[in-house]
Design a protein around this motif. Structure first.
Motif, PDB file in Angstrom:
ATOM      1  N   LEU A 101      71.629  48.660 114.683  1.00  0.00           N
ATOM      2  CA  LEU A 101      72.669  49.637 114.949  1.00  0.00           C
ATOM      3  C   LEU A 101      73.482  49.988 113.706  1.00  0.00           C
ATOM      4  O   LEU A 101      73.725  51.165 113.419  1.00  0.00           O
ATOM      5  CB  LEU A 101      73.605  49.133 116.052  1.00  0.00           C
ATOM      6  N   LEU A 102      73.903  48.979 112.942  1.00  0.00           N
ATOM      7  CA  LEU A 102      74.717  49.260 111.757  1.00  0.00           C
ATOM      8  C   LEU A 102      73.934  50.019 110.696  1.00  0.00           C
ATOM      9  O   LEU A 102      74.496  50.845 109.972  1.00  0.00           O
ATOM     10  CB  LEU A 102      75.300  47.973 111.190  1.00  0.00           C
ATOM     11  N   THR A 103      72.635  49.776 110.609  1.00  0.00           N
ATOM     12  CA  THR A 103      71.787  50.532 109.680  1.00  0.00           C
ATOM     13  C   THR A 103      71.753  51.996 110.110  1.00  0.00           C
ATOM     14  O   THR A 103      71.904  52.902 109.292  1.00  0.00           O
ATOM     15  CB  THR A 103      70.362  49.949 109.654  1.00  0.00           C
ATOM     16  N   PHE A 104      71.547  52.221 111.400  1.00  0.00           N
ATOM     17  CA  PHE A 104      71.524  53.584 111.947  1.00  0.00           C
ATOM     18  C   PHE A 104      72.862  54.283 111.697  1.00  0.00           C
ATOM     19  O   PHE A 104      72.895  55.441 111.273  1.00  0.00           O
ATOM     20  CB  PHE A 104      71.213  53.538 113.443  1.00  0.00           C
ATOM     21  N   ALA A 105      73.952  53.587 111.924  1.00  0.00           N
ATOM     22  CA  ALA A 105      75.279  54.172 111.721  1.00  0.00           C
ATOM     23  C   ALA A 105      75.487  54.555 110.256  1.00  0.00           C
ATOM     24  O   ALA A 105      75.974  55.649 109.956  1.00  0.00           O
ATOM     25  CB  ALA A 105      76.358  53.198 112.180  1.00  0.00           C
ATOM     26  N   GLN A 106      75.097  53.676 109.335  1.00  0.00           N
ATOM     27  CA  GLN A 106      75.257  53.978 107.913  1.00  0.00           C
ATOM     28  C   GLN A 106      74.369  55.139 107.496  1.00  0.00           C
ATOM     29  O   GLN A 106      74.783  56.005 106.733  1.00  0.00           O
ATOM     30  CB  GLN A 106      74.954  52.748 107.054  1.00  0.00           C
ATOM     31  N   THR A 149      73.418  57.582 109.385  1.00  0.00           N
ATOM     32  CA  THR A 149      74.009  58.803 109.938  1.00  0.00           C
ATOM     33  C   THR A 149      75.127  59.308 109.033  1.00  0.00           C
ATOM     34  O   THR A 149      75.210  60.500 108.739  1.00  0.00           O
ATOM     35  CB  THR A 149      74.524  58.555 111.371  1.00  0.00           C
ATOM     36  N   VAL A 150      75.967  58.404 108.565  1.00  0.00           N
ATOM     37  CA  VAL A 150      77.020  58.788 107.609  1.00  0.00           C
ATOM     38  C   VAL A 150      76.388  59.361 106.340  1.00  0.00           C
ATOM     39  O   VAL A 150      76.841  60.380 105.814  1.00  0.00           O
ATOM     40  CB  VAL A 150      77.919  57.574 107.276  1.00  0.00           C
ATOM     41  N   ASP A 151      75.329  58.735 105.861  1.00  0.00           N
ATOM     42  CA  ASP A 151      74.649  59.214 104.666  1.00  0.00           C
ATOM     43  C   ASP A 151      74.081  60.619 104.869  1.00  0.00           C
ATOM     44  O   ASP A 151      74.101  61.445 103.962  1.00  0.00           O
ATOM     45  CB  ASP A 151      73.528  58.253 104.250  1.00  0.00           C
ATOM     46  N   PHE A 152      73.561  60.902 106.079  1.00  0.00           N
ATOM     47  CA  PHE A 152      73.036  62.238 106.370  1.00  0.00           C
ATOM     48  C   PHE A 152      74.151  63.275 106.251  1.00  0.00           C
ATOM     49  O   PHE A 152      73.969  64.338 105.659  1.00  0.00           O
ATOM     50  CB  PHE A 152      72.430  62.314 107.778  1.00  0.00           C
ATOM     51  N   TYR A 153      75.320  62.956 106.822  1.00  0.00           N
ATOM     52  CA  TYR A 153      76.459  63.868 106.726  1.00  0.00           C
ATOM     53  C   TYR A 153      76.853  64.097 105.272  1.00  0.00           C
ATOM     54  O   TYR A 153      77.123  65.221 104.855  1.00  0.00           O
ATOM     55  CB  TYR A 153      77.678  63.311 107.475  1.00  0.00           C
ATOM     56  N   HIS A 154      76.896  63.033 104.500  1.00  0.00           N
ATOM     57  CA  HIS A 154      77.279  63.157 103.091  1.00  0.00           C
ATOM     58  C   HIS A 154      76.275  64.015 102.323  1.00  0.00           C
ATOM     59  O   HIS A 154      76.665  64.799 101.464  1.00  0.00           O
ATOM     60  CB  HIS A 154      77.412  61.781 102.440  1.00  0.00           C
TER      61      HIS A 154
END
Length: 86
Positions: free
Chosen positions: A52-57, A59-64
């Protein structure tokens, strides 16, 4: 399994899809909720099987990545159309 949904401006969609695909994230749907909106908003559903934390990070990276590319394009357009002092 991790699921994500994000609303994007139409012009941001290709950048976000590219970031997802590059990271082997499954895109399960792209659609709109409202018609005749201005600006046009599209929603992307995506999923992956990982921590989950990998997926969350990620996702943030995709936005950036989308924000960085959008910023670079904006700056390029500003300087291409800027008046030149002679």
């Amino acid at each position: 399994m991790n699921l994500g949904e994000v609303g994007l401006l139409q012009e941001e969609l290709p950048l976000f899809i590219e970031a997802l695909a590059k990271n082997h994230v499954i895109i399960s749907a792209i659609h709109n909720h409202w018609i005749f909106t201005n600006p046009t908003l599209l929603y992307v559903h995506f999923q992956s099987v990982e921590q989950l934390l990998t997926f969350a990070q990620e996702t943030v990276d995709f936005y950036h990545e989308v924000a960085r590319k959008a910023h670079d394009t904006f700056i390029k357009n500003v300087f291409e159309h800027a008046p030149v002092d002679e």
